[in-house]
Scaffold this active site. Structure first.
Site: not given
Ligand code: 13P
Length: 255
Positions: A13, A15, A99, A101, A171, A177, A217
């Protein structure tokens, strides 16, 4: 559970990283490093404007291209959005939906995740559906409840047949991150919870066939241990997917 019945999928991904020219360069660096590594499917989910360059760069390789979101309406006055038909026409095979985010910064809810998933599947896309708990939930000991609830709401109304084109990416938000990775045991446990919910919603066969990735991560140093777990059928990789060596090493770990 029989891991051998499921497809391992290693997906990047990107991003909001990489211009089209940088995308083409990274894919041409990556392609020879993952050539012939056919024990897993390899997918890169790139920004919308990179799709064309990425598909051209990936032509003739074992790398598949995905997008990072899709709208649930077929067309209309939805400024800034992209439809499933648009993605299909440019040759996209996969799309990430839900996701964290998008949930955190762009108001995505389980309801819109569910609508987007239905639209993507109806158009023939494969969906990488993301879910996972916040740090506070993990610390309060309610990870299982949260992950179960998200699975039920996000899959609401989908058929067994639909599930063949769905990958779930577990996730945990606290691991994204941050350099903090779930331990292989934590990842396996949460992926197992998701698989149980799917078994209860559908049946054992559907649950056993479902690819469930871990994301948060994951890197070249920890991938092997995570992927060795019975319920972890791949990875959704952010930062480490932006470097061809690191991503290729994760693909190696999945062989
Ligand atoms: P990182 O690998 O950078 O933690 O990102 C994980 C992720 O969000 C993949 O979708």
């Amino acid at each position: 559970m029989n891991k051998a019945t499921r497809k391992t999928v290693i997906a990047g991904n990107w991003k909001m990283n990489m211009t089209p020219s940088a995308a083409a360069k990274l894919i041409s660096e990556l392609a020879p490093k993952v050539a012939g590594k056919n024990e897993c499917d390899i997918v890169l989910c790139v920004p919308f404007v990179d799709i064309d360059a990425a598909i051209k760069a990936a032509e003739g390789t074992n790398i598949k291209i995905g997008a990072q979101n899709v709208h649930f309406k077929e067309s209309g006055a939805y400024t800034g959005e992209i439809s499933a038909a648009m993605l299909c026409e440019v040759g996209v095979e996969y799309v990430i939906i839900g996701h964290s985010e998008r949930r955190q910064y762009f108001g995505e809810t389980d309801e819109t995740v569910n609508l987007r998933t239905k639209a993507a599947l109806a158009a023939g896309l494969k969906v990488i559906l993301c879910l996972g708990e916040l740090l506070e939930a993990r610390q309060s000991g309610i990870t299982e409840e949260i992950v179960s609830m998200q699975t039920k709401l996000d899959l609401a109304g989908l058929t067994k047949e639909d599930l063949k084109n769905v990958i779930i990416a577990y996730e945990p938000v606290w691991a994204i991150g941050t350099g903090l990775t779930a331990t292989p045991e934590q990842a396996d446990e949460a992926c197992g919870v998701i698989r149980n919910v799917v078994e209860n919603l559908y049946d054992k066969e559907t649950a056993e066939a479902l690819t469930i990735q871990y994301g948060g991560s994951m890197n070249d140093a920890n991938a092997k241990e995570l992927l060795a777990k019975v319920n972890v059928d791949g990875g959704l990789i952010g930062g480490a997917s932006l470097k061809s060596d690191a991503f290729a090493a994760i693909v190696d770990a999945a062989q």
